[in-house]
Design a protein around this motif. Structure first.
Motif, mmCIF file in Angstrom:
data_model
loop_
_atom_site.group_PDB
_atom_site.id
_atom_site.type_symbol
_atom_site.label_atom_id
_atom_site.label_comp_id
_atom_site.label_asym_id
_atom_site.label_seq_id
_atom_site.Cartn_x
_atom_site.Cartn_y
_atom_site.Cartn_z
ATOM 1 N N ARG A 33 0.833 -1.200 0.000
ATOM 2 C CA ARG A 33 0.000 0.000 0.000
ATOM 3 C C ARG A 33 0.874 1.258 0.000
ATOM 4 N NH1 ARG A 33 -5.508 0.237 1.931
ATOM 5 N NH2 ARG A 33 -6.232 1.999 0.699
ATOM 6 N N LEU A 34 1.866 1.263 0.885
ATOM 7 C CA LEU A 34 2.766 2.423 0.970
ATOM 8 C C LEU A 34 3.675 2.511 -0.255
ATOM 9 C CD1 LEU A 34 3.876 2.506 4.735
ATOM 10 C CD2 LEU A 34 2.317 4.076 3.571
ATOM 11 N N ALA A 35 4.081 1.346 -0.776
ATOM 12 C CA ALA A 35 4.969 1.360 -1.952
ATOM 13 C C ALA A 35 4.288 2.072 -3.123
ATOM 14 C CB ALA A 35 5.353 -0.070 -2.331
ATOM 15 N N GLN A 36 2.985 1.934 -3.215
ATOM 16 C CA GLN A 36 2.248 2.602 -4.300
ATOM 17 C C GLN A 36 2.343 4.124 -4.230
ATOM 18 O OE1 GLN A 36 -1.746 1.071 -4.160
ATOM 19 N NE2 GLN A 36 -1.025 -0.998 -4.555
ATOM 20 N N VAL A 37 2.601 4.631 -3.017
ATOM 21 C CA VAL A 37 2.743 6.090 -2.863
ATOM 22 C C VAL A 37 4.197 6.459 -2.543
ATOM 23 C CG1 VAL A 37 0.340 6.561 -2.283
ATOM 24 C CG2 VAL A 37 1.914 5.937 -0.456
ATOM 25 N N TYR A 38 5.119 5.559 -2.886
ATOM 26 C CA TYR A 38 6.558 5.791 -2.748
ATOM 27 C C TYR A 38 7.003 6.017 -1.301
ATOM 28 C CZ TYR A 38 5.529 6.654 -7.627
ATOM 29 O OH TYR A 38 5.069 6.537 -8.914
ATOM 30 N N VAL A 39 6.390 5.293 -0.388
ATOM 31 C CA VAL A 39 6.790 5.399 1.016
ATOM 32 C C VAL A 39 7.246 4.016 1.491
ATOM 33 C CG1 VAL A 39 6.002 5.916 3.373
ATOM 34 C CG2 VAL A 39 5.217 7.332 1.460
ATOM 35 N N LYS A 40 8.357 3.993 2.228
ATOM 36 C CA LYS A 40 8.879 2.729 2.762
ATOM 37 C C LYS A 40 8.241 2.435 4.125
ATOM 38 C CE LYS A 40 12.244 2.028 -0.378
ATOM 39 N NZ LYS A 40 13.585 2.589 -0.376
ATOM 40 N N LEU A 41 8.405 1.175 4.551
ATOM 41 C CA LEU A 41 7.784 0.735 5.808
ATOM 42 C C LEU A 41 8.852 0.330 6.825
ATOM 43 C CD1 LEU A 41 5.126 -0.117 7.300
ATOM 44 C CD2 LEU A 41 5.468 -2.392 6.314
ATOM 45 N N GLY A 42 8.632 0.714 8.075
ATOM 46 C CA GLY A 42 9.565 0.320 9.136
ATOM 47 C C GLY A 42 8.853 -0.022 10.423
ATOM 48 N N ALA A 43 9.596 -0.741 11.311
ATOM 49 C CA ALA A 43 9.107 -1.036 12.665
ATOM 50 C C ALA A 43 9.861 -0.155 13.655
ATOM 51 C CB ALA A 43 9.325 -2.515 12.960
ATOM 52 N N GLN A 44 9.501 -0.258 14.924
ATOM 53 C CA GLN A 44 10.075 0.652 15.927
ATOM 54 C C GLN A 44 11.028 -0.025 16.908
ATOM 55 O OE1 GLN A 44 6.739 2.548 17.815
ATOM 56 N NE2 GLN A 44 5.791 3.052 15.858
ATOM 57 N N THR A 45 11.073 -1.341 16.861
ATOM 58 C CA THR A 45 12.036 -2.109 17.663
ATOM 59 C C THR A 45 11.978 -3.551 17.175
ATOM 60 O OG1 THR A 45 12.774 -2.725 19.905
ATOM 61 C CG2 THR A 45 10.399 -2.708 19.524
ATOM 62 N N MET A 46 12.883 -4.384 17.675
ATOM 63 C CA MET A 46 12.830 -5.836 17.426
ATOM 64 C C MET A 46 13.723 -6.500 18.447
ATOM 65 S SD MET A 46 15.402 -6.360 14.204
ATOM 66 C CE MET A 46 16.888 -7.090 14.901
ATOM 67 N N GLN A 50 10.944 -8.772 8.433
ATOM 68 C CA GLN A 50 11.249 -8.908 7.008
ATOM 69 C C GLN A 50 10.061 -9.546 6.289
ATOM 70 O OE1 GLN A 50 13.391 -12.113 5.667
ATOM 71 N NE2 GLN A 50 14.916 -10.944 4.523
ATOM 72 N N ASP A 51 9.456 -10.521 6.941
ATOM 73 C CA ASP A 51 8.320 -11.251 6.369
ATOM 74 C C ASP A 51 7.128 -10.328 6.050
ATOM 75 O OD1 ASP A 51 6.752 -13.662 5.804
ATOM 76 O OD2 ASP A 51 5.747 -13.228 7.700
ATOM 77 N N VAL A 52 6.928 -9.295 6.876
ATOM 78 C CA VAL A 52 5.806 -8.377 6.601
ATOM 79 C C VAL A 52 6.252 -7.151 5.795
ATOM 80 C CG1 VAL A 52 4.302 -9.105 8.486
ATOM 81 C CG2 VAL A 52 5.989 -7.306 8.911
ATOM 82 N N GLY A 53 7.476 -7.213 5.249
ATOM 83 C CA GLY A 53 7.879 -6.177 4.298
ATOM 84 C C GLY A 53 8.555 -4.956 4.896
ATOM 85 N N CYS A 54 9.144 -5.093 6.080
ATOM 86 C CA CYS A 54 9.829 -3.928 6.661
ATOM 87 C C CYS A 54 11.144 -3.666 5.928
ATOM 88 C CB CYS A 54 10.154 -4.158 8.126
ATOM 89 S SG CYS A 54 8.739 -3.905 9.187
ATOM 90 N N ASP A 55 11.347 -2.432 5.537
ATOM 91 C CA ASP A 55 12.602 -2.004 4.934
ATOM 92 C C ASP A 55 13.564 -1.506 6.012
ATOM 93 O OD1 ASP A 55 11.538 -2.024 2.066
ATOM 94 O OD2 ASP A 55 10.153 -0.624 3.023
ATOM 95 N N TYR A 56 13.004 -0.959 7.085
ATOM 96 C CA TYR A 56 13.782 -0.311 8.146
ATOM 97 C C TYR A 56 13.283 -0.773 9.518
ATOM 98 C CZ TYR A 56 15.605 3.269 4.907
ATOM 99 O OH TYR A 56 16.249 3.923 3.893
ATOM 100 N N VAL A 57 14.137 -0.577 10.536
ATOM 101 C CA VAL A 57 13.683 -0.729 11.919
ATOM 102 C C VAL A 57 14.401 0.314 12.780
ATOM 103 C CG1 VAL A 57 15.389 -2.573 12.446
ATOM 104 C CG2 VAL A 57 13.319 -2.323 13.864
#
Ligand code: PGA
Length: 264
Positions: A57-70, A88-95
């Motif tokens: 959904r975010l990729a369609q608007v050129y936005v990457k996805l991240g989590a806040q900890t792991m 990684q499985d849910v598509g996180c680019d960043y954390v």
């Protein structure tokens, strides 16, 4: 030449349900032209529960996805925790790692944050390692000492990194967030923020060499808004911002990205 792409990263903290996150992504559809500029990367770091199904959904608007900890272990009996592979499985680019709220309320140590950064890189997720001093540390003139301790813990572990799988060390992002500036409306002066950012880059150079230091991105965070973001990101060693409060509304998030996209 500056090889570092600017990064505008939203940290939603414990705000927004999955449904609200989907609505946010939907609202961004009207701003694709602004968000798709090649010189800026836009990123939203959501609560765990909002991650699933959001990447595309975010990729369609050129936005990457991240989590806040792991968690720093690969898997195991760690009730309530989430691993790098799961992100990684849910598509996180960043954390985001070692945010001051994690260090303060959840006792995250420098050593744990360093291990998390290593594990994230190996899993192909870019770690955004947060560092920064408290007000009393700043007043005692300890800013550089505190930031050095926090950054060097990560760099020392990266130096000893055996496996070359996943991302390279140069993908690392360090966010300088003076704790007294987070959520307070009291932002750091741009020259102080630049000084610390340059200091962080010099630590990377000492540990990992000049080439890596030129590629590692350093962000500023702490009461960043559309009105002041440009003043920070135009500093030579500040490559973007980590934004809490002002990233929660679509119009404000887009305005942050827009302000940075006009910089060369
Ligand atoms: P703020 O938060 O922008 O609301 O000050 C920044 C952060 O905690 O990353």
């Amino acid at each position: 030449m500056n090889v570092r792409k600017k990064l505008v990263a939203g940290n939603w903290k414990m705000y927004k349900t999955s449904r609200e996150a989907q609505m946010f992504a939907q609202e961004l559809e009207g701003y694709k032209n602004t968000l798709g500029k090649p010189n800026v990367e836009a990123l939203i770091c959501t609560p765990f529960t909002a991650l699933y199904g959001l990447h595309d959904r975010l990729a369609q608007v050129y936005v990457k996805l991240g989590a806040q900890t792991m968690h720093e272990e690969i898997q195991g009996a760690f009730t309530g925790e989430v691993s790098a592979a799961m992100l990684q499985d849910v598509g996180c680019d960043y954390v985001i790692l070692g945010h001051s709220e994690r260090r303060q309320y959840f006792a995250e140590s420098d050593a744990a944050v360093a291990k998390k950064a290593l594990v994230a890189l190996a899993a192909g997720i870019v770690p955004i390692v947060c560092v920064g001093e408290t007000l009393s540390e700043r007043e005692a003139g300890e800013t550089r000492a505190v930031v050095s301790r926090q950054v060097n813990a990560v760099l020392e572990l990266l130096q000893t990194r055996a496996s070359q799988s996943g991302l390279s060390e140069a993908e690392l992002v360090v966010a300088y967030e003076p704790i007294w500036a987070i959520g307070t409306g009291k932002s750091s002066s741009t020259s102080d923020a630049q000084d610390v950012a340059a200091w962080i880059r010099s630590l990377v150079k000492t540990a990992l060499g000049e080439q890596t230091a030129e590629r590692v991105r350093v962000l500023y965070g702490g009461s960043v808004k559309p009105e002041n973001i440009k003043l920070y990101v135009e500093q030579p060693d500040i490559d973007g911002a980590l934004i809490g409060g002002a990233s929660l509304q679509p119009a404000s998030f887009v305005a942050l990205v827009e302000q940075v996209s006009v910089l060369s």
